[in-house]
Write a protein that holds these residues in place. Structure first.
Motif, PDB file in Angstrom:
ATOM      1  N   ARG A 128       0.884  -0.920  -0.267  1.00 17.02           N
ATOM      2  CA  ARG A 128       0.231   0.263   0.234  1.00 17.02           C
ATOM      3  C   ARG A 128       0.517   1.020  -0.104  1.00 17.02           C
ATOM      4  NH1 ARG A 128      -5.151   0.124   1.984  1.00 17.02           N
ATOM      5  NH2 ARG A 128      -4.893   1.736   2.690  1.00 17.02           N
ATOM      6  N   ARG A 129       2.128   1.246   0.232  1.00 14.80           N
ATOM      7  CA  ARG A 129       3.209   2.604   0.414  1.00 14.80           C
ATOM      8  C   ARG A 129       3.878   2.287  -0.723  1.00 14.80           C
ATOM      9  NH1 ARG A 129       5.062   3.591   6.752  1.00 14.80           N
ATOM     10  NH2 ARG A 129       2.854   2.407   7.789  1.00 14.80           N
ATOM     11  N   LEU A 159      -5.417  -3.669  -4.172  1.00  8.64           N
ATOM     12  CA  LEU A 159      -4.841  -4.482  -3.295  1.00  8.64           C
ATOM     13  C   LEU A 159      -6.177  -4.458  -2.587  1.00  8.64           C
ATOM     14  CD1 LEU A 159      -1.240  -2.351  -2.083  1.00  8.64           C
ATOM     15  CD2 LEU A 159      -1.713  -5.309  -2.462  1.00  8.64           C
ATOM     16  N   GLU A 160      -6.819  -4.659  -3.261  1.00  9.41           N
ATOM     17  CA  GLU A 160      -8.943  -5.338  -2.665  1.00  9.41           C
ATOM     18  C   GLU A 160      -9.539  -4.063  -2.272  1.00  9.41           C
ATOM     19  OE1 GLU A 160      -8.962  -8.740  -1.194  1.00  9.41           O
ATOM     20  OE2 GLU A 160      -7.078  -9.274  -1.188  1.00  9.41           O
ATOM     21  N   LYS A 176      -0.944   5.479  -5.260  1.00  8.33           N
ATOM     22  CA  LYS A 176      -0.695   5.132  -4.244  1.00  8.33           C
ATOM     23  C   LYS A 176      -1.251   5.264  -2.687  1.00  8.33           C
ATOM     24  CE  LYS A 176       3.555   6.561  -2.598  1.00  8.33           C
ATOM     25  NZ  LYS A 176       4.787   7.669  -2.478  1.00  8.33           N
ATOM     26  N   LEU A 177      -2.247   3.848  -2.437  1.00 11.61           N
ATOM     27  CA  LEU A 177      -2.659   4.098  -1.196  1.00 11.61           C
ATOM     28  C   LEU A 177      -2.778   4.063   0.375  1.00 11.61           C
ATOM     29  CD1 LEU A 177      -4.460   0.475  -2.028  1.00 11.61           C
ATOM     30  CD2 LEU A 177      -5.493   2.435  -3.031  1.00 11.61           C
ATOM     31  N   ASP A 178      -1.047   4.359  -0.223  1.00  7.82           N
ATOM     32  CA  ASP A 178      -0.977   5.102   1.909  1.00  7.82           C
ATOM     33  C   ASP A 178       0.477   5.571   2.008  1.00  7.82           C
ATOM     34  OD1 ASP A 178       0.270   5.659   4.324  1.00  7.82           O
ATOM     35  OD2 ASP A 178       0.221   3.240   4.546  1.00  7.82           O
ATOM     36  N   HIS A 207       8.024   5.966  -1.523  1.00 10.81           N
ATOM     37  CA  HIS A 207       7.932   5.380  -2.473  1.00 10.81           C
ATOM     38  C   HIS A 207       8.948   5.870  -3.777  1.00 10.81           C
ATOM     39  CE1 HIS A 207       7.113   2.208  -5.322  1.00 10.81           C
ATOM     40  NE2 HIS A 207       8.540   2.464  -5.085  1.00 10.81           N
ATOM     41  N   GLU A 208       9.471   5.789  -4.908  1.00 11.29           N
ATOM     42  CA  GLU A 208       9.164   6.161  -5.750  1.00 11.29           C
ATOM     43  C   GLU A 208       9.593   5.550  -6.730  1.00 11.29           C
ATOM     44  OE1 GLU A 208       9.059   9.955  -5.985  1.00 11.29           O
ATOM     45  OE2 GLU A 208       9.473  10.902  -3.795  1.00 11.29           O
TER      46      GLU A 208
END
Ligand code: FES
Ligand SMILES: [Fe+2]
Length: 347
Positions: free
Chosen positions: A13-14, A36-37, A123-125, A135-136
């Protein structure tokens, strides 16, 4: 520490994950995507701005991906509530008088979104990873270089977990069997000179000569000829293959299996060829690669269980491996380290 699929989901998620080819989301288009659901609505408004949000309307949960654009806003199909590109509720038609509080409570749950390399990424988180940084996306200069020809593949759904697809993409010992009719029966399943390096970022690469394939397929001329193959993987699931042919031409392919659920993914991919590439035009290469990828999809979907177990075990990883599985095993080991690090743990 045993890892669980919940650890996998919370870590991924990140990270940025592709959710569409940018060309499939022109201005004015609304699409649905499950990452991711998490069911999402993804919108590109007429002015080009992007929105990714939970697809369930905050009013009664209707699917906003079935809505339309109205007044420059995303409008829910059920009672016509309207949302702007930052998720703010702009209009509730059934209100008898203006009610700013009600509007404020009706904000969509939005996610960060960007367009790069011809893909739409979500990006979810947005909290940082274990290294303290958000994260990149990896830098792949060829994809931004106007001298290279860059072509998007059609996203392909796999009824298999994303790690099955990564492993399949890293595996060179299945060509003679799974791709007997496309890549050639004569592919040698023994990879004799494979050099694997682990990078400080946890990613890894494999460098190996790739012998010419003897096949009757019409594409054999260039793409089946001898070349060097450099596979570079960035955790968790971004892998490029750089092929350097004997005449100096180069080709860079990327595969990113974006997890839809714990047991299904959508493979996003593209092909980039160096200036003056002598061989089939890029669109013909994509056409051929679609057939090859479909053979890979079938193999991934034949495997049981649908996702590779996250902890070492028979049928999963770490046992019953052959030399040709070394790269896939490197992926599993590095992924495990990365996932543990996200939990604040080490081996
Ligand atoms: S469910 Fe969306 S406006 Fe009612
Ligand atoms: Fe394959």
């Amino acid at each position: 520490m045993p890892l669980t699929e919940d650890h996998v989901v919370s870590s991924l998620r990140r990270t940025w994950q592709p959710a569409a080819n940018a060309a499939d989301l022109p201005p004015g288009r609304i699409i649905a995507y499950t990452l991711l659901e998490t069911p999402l609505v993804i919108v590109r408004f007429a002015d080009g701005r992007l929105l990714a949000a939970d697809s369930a309307c905050p009013h009664k949960g209707a699917d906003l991906a079935q809505g339309c654009l109205r007044n420059g806003h995303l409008m829910c199909p059920y009672h016509g509530w309207e949302f702007s590109n930052d998720g703010t509720c702009q209009s509730i038609p059934s209100l008898l008088e203006p009610n700013p509080e009600k509007l404020a409570l009706s904000h969509l749950h939005t996610y960060v979104i960007q367009e790069r390399y011809g893909f739409i990424w979500v990006k979810l988180d947005n909290r940082p990873l274990a290294d303290g940084r958000p994260h990149e996306l990896p830098a792949v200069p060829e994809f931004d270089d106007p001298r290279w020809t860059y072509v998007m593949g059609p996203p392909m759904k796999f009824a298999a977990g994303w790690r099955r697809e990564v492993e399949n993409y890293l595996d060179m010992t299945h060509f003679a069997f799974a791709h007997a009719s496309s890549l050639g029966l004569c592919a040698d399943p023994r990879i004799r000179d494979m050099k694997i390096t682990v990078h400080p970022d946890g990613g890894y690469q494999m460098d190996a000569p790739f012998p010419a394939l003897d096949t009757s397929h019409e594409m054999q001329g260039k793409l089946q000829s001898a070349h060097r193959r450099l596979q570079r993987s960035w955790l968790p699931n971004f892998t490029t293959i750089r092929q350097t042919f004997t005449d100096g031409d180069e080709r860079v392919l990327v595969h990113i299996p974006s997890p839809n659920t714990r047991e299904s993914c959508t493979c996003f991919w593209s092909v980039s060829i160096s200036p003056g590439f002598k061989g089939p035009p890029a669109d013909k290469q994509i056409e051929f690669a679609v057939g090859v990828l479909d053979e890979d999809r079938r193999m991934c979907e034949l495997q049981s269980p649908r996702e590779i177990p996250i902890n070492p075990g028979r049928g999963g990883w770490g046992v019953l491996v052959t030399p040709g599985d070394t790269l896939a095993n490197t992926f599993q080991k590095q992924l495990r380290r990365w996932l543990l690090a996200q939990q604040g743990e080490t081996e």
